[in-house]
Design an enzyme around this catalytic site. Structure first.
Site, PDB file in Angstrom:
ATOM      1  N   GLY A  28       0.769  -1.286  -0.119  1.00  0.00           N
ATOM      2  CA  GLY A  28      -0.174   0.152  -0.198  1.00  0.00           C
ATOM      3  C   GLY A  28       0.906   1.241   0.021  1.00  0.00           C
ATOM      4  N   SER A  29       0.184   2.340  -0.094  1.00  0.00           N
ATOM      5  CA  SER A  29       0.743   3.702  -0.120  1.00  0.00           C
ATOM      6  C   SER A  29       1.427   4.143   1.018  1.00  0.00           C
ATOM      7  CB  SER A  29       0.000   4.801  -0.674  1.00  0.00           C
ATOM      8  OG  SER A  29      -1.121   4.865   0.307  1.00  0.00           O
ATOM      9  N   ASP A  83       2.174  -3.044   8.099  1.00  0.00           N
ATOM     10  CA  ASP A  83       1.226  -3.107   7.086  1.00  0.00           C
ATOM     11  C   ASP A  83       0.252  -2.038   7.088  1.00  0.00           C
ATOM     12  OD1 ASP A  83       0.174  -3.795   4.663  1.00  0.00           O
ATOM     13  OD2 ASP A  83      -0.327  -6.132   5.123  1.00  0.00           O
ATOM     14  N   GLY A  84      -0.612  -1.675   6.156  1.00  0.00           N
ATOM     15  CA  GLY A  84      -1.529  -0.723   5.953  1.00  0.00           C
ATOM     16  C   GLY A  84      -3.107  -1.412   6.145  1.00  0.00           C
ATOM     17  N   ASP A  86      -7.659  -0.733   5.250  1.00  0.00           N
ATOM     18  CA  ASP A  86      -8.489  -0.008   4.652  1.00  0.00           C
ATOM     19  C   ASP A  86      -9.542   0.647   5.746  1.00  0.00           C
ATOM     20  OD1 ASP A  86      -7.561  -0.134   1.855  1.00  0.00           O
ATOM     21  OD2 ASP A  86      -8.092  -2.393   2.148  1.00  0.00           O
ATOM     22  N   LYS A  96      -8.666  -5.398   4.967  1.00  0.00           N
ATOM     23  CA  LYS A  96      -7.729  -5.332   4.126  1.00  0.00           C
ATOM     24  C   LYS A  96      -8.013  -5.817   2.672  1.00  0.00           C
ATOM     25  CE  LYS A  96      -3.604  -5.850   5.580  1.00  0.00           C
ATOM     26  NZ  LYS A  96      -3.166  -4.690   4.570  1.00  0.00           N
ATOM     27  N   GLY A  97      -7.131  -5.261   1.693  1.00  0.00           N
ATOM     28  CA  GLY A  97      -7.337  -5.834   0.288  1.00  0.00           C
ATOM     29  C   GLY A  97      -7.566  -4.630  -0.664  1.00  0.00           C
ATOM     30  N   GLY A  99      -5.546  -2.938  -2.080  1.00  0.00           N
ATOM     31  CA  GLY A  99      -4.861  -3.203  -3.282  1.00  0.00           C
ATOM     32  C   GLY A  99      -4.675  -4.368  -3.892  1.00  0.00           C
ATOM     33  N   GLU A 105      -0.441 -11.156   2.148  1.00  0.00           N
ATOM     34  CA  GLU A 105      -0.576 -10.104   3.427  1.00  0.00           C
ATOM     35  C   GLU A 105      -1.001 -10.695   4.864  1.00  0.00           C
ATOM     36  OE1 GLU A 105      -1.425  -5.836   1.504  1.00  0.00           O
ATOM     37  OE2 GLU A 105      -2.907  -6.931   2.517  1.00  0.00           O
TER      38      GLU A 105
HETATM   39  C1  5RP Z   1      -3.425  -3.629  -0.060  1.00  0.00           C
HETATM   40  C2  5RP Z   1      -3.862  -3.116   1.370  1.00  0.00           C
HETATM   41  C3  5RP Z   1      -3.349  -1.965   2.296  1.00  0.00           C
HETATM   42  O1  5RP Z   1      -2.495  -2.340   3.165  1.00  0.00           O
HETATM   43  C4  5RP Z   1      -4.411  -1.153   2.077  1.00  0.00           C
HETATM   44  O2  5RP Z   1      -5.164  -1.074   1.251  1.00  0.00           O
HETATM   45  C5  5RP Z   1      -4.144   0.225   2.655  1.00  0.00           C
HETATM   46  O3  5RP Z   1      -3.406   0.858   1.746  1.00  0.00           O
HETATM   47  P1  5RP Z   1      -2.933   2.352   1.891  1.00  0.00           P
HETATM   48  O4  5RP Z   1      -1.819   2.420   2.717  1.00  0.00           O
HETATM   49  O5  5RP Z   1      -2.560   2.990   0.237  1.00  0.00           O
HETATM   50  O6  5RP Z   1      -4.252   3.109   2.318  1.00  0.00           O
HETATM   51  O7  5RP Z   1      -4.323  -4.134   2.050  1.00  0.00           O
HETATM   52  O8  5RP Z   1      -4.238  -4.868  -0.251  1.00  0.00           O
END
Ligand code: 5RP
Length: 227
Positions: A28-29, A83-84, A86, A96-97, A99, A105
């Site tokens: 993720g970002s 990890d990030g 949502d 999550k997911g 991305g 993950e």
């Molecule tokens: C990817 C994820 C990411 O960790 C989640 O989407 C958060 O991303 P971001 O930091 O860009 O908001 O689960 O599958």
């Protein structure tokens, strides 16, 4: 998009990185910011860290920032994963997911003693599925039957469509992502996660239950930790 809040969250998680060993690198970002900072720390000799990447994106981030790579065969036990997410609910369960990387993950998180989540405040909700659907990874062969069974649970199902490629998103594992829209925020995410996982063809869900150690929440001016 680079935001100050994401930077604050990433910097907070940098404080829990051990001096040496193998850790999990999410996707993720926000993780992209963390990876850049981790790469700097490694480059300056402050820590001696290898990462297990949780996606092609994470793998490429590690390469870009000169972070040594390892894998779950060489390092089946990781001290932490960063990890990030949502959405984060009041019990620190996660969606999550966003991305599309939820399957690897979750495996990397499950290999870790501690899961550290980095988010900006907009991700905090009382119950999951407040703002965003719940993604699941599905074997393409099973799409029709999985869709029928989930719709029978009164959940709206949408196959995630790719951007700049016609047709569905194909995950890093060669599968589809379905985004599940619930009529209202989920009160019992554990029950839903179990029910979905029982459907043959559902490979993994984006519901991360009881896995989180700390959530590093970034704001425009500072960060704080939920645990
Ligand atoms: C990817 C994820 C990411 O960790 C989640 O989407 C958060 O991303 P971001 O930091 O860009 O908001 O689960 O599958």
């Amino acid at each position: 998009m680079m935001s100050k809040a994401k930077q604050e969250a990433a910097m907070s998680a940098l404080n829990v990185v051990p001096d040496s060993g193998a850790i999990g690198l999410g996707s993720g970002s926000t993780v992209a910011i963390f990876a850049k900072e981790l790469g700097k720390k490694i480059g300056q000799g402050q820590v001696d860290i290898k990462v297990v990447p949780s996606s092609y994106q994470a793998y490429q981030l590690a390469i870009r920032h000169s972070i040594p790579l390892t894998n779950l065969d060489l390092n089946p036990l990781l001290s932490i994963t960063v990890d990030g997410a949502d959405e984060v609910d009041k019990n620190l369960n996660l969606t999550k997911g966003g991305g599309g990387a939820l399957f690897q993950e979750k495996i990397v998180a499950s290999a870790s003693d501690e899961l550290h989540i980095i988010v900006d405040e907009s991700k905090l909700v009382d119950n999951l599925s407040t703002k965003l659907p719940i993604p699941i990874e599905v074997l393409p062969f099973s799409l029709g039957v999985v869709k029928r069974k989930i719709e029978a649970m009164s959940i709206q199902v949408k196959v995630r469509e790719a951007k700049r490629k016609m047709g569905p998103v194909i995950t890093d594992n060669g599968n589809f992502i379905l985004d599940l829209k619930f009529a209202k925020p989920i009160e019992e995410p554990g029950e839903i996660a179990t029910q979905l996982k029982m459907i043959p063809g559902v490979i993994e869900t984006g519901l991360f239950m009881g896995m989180t150690t700390q959530v590093h929440v970034g704001t425009e001016t500072q960060s704080y930790i939920l645990e």
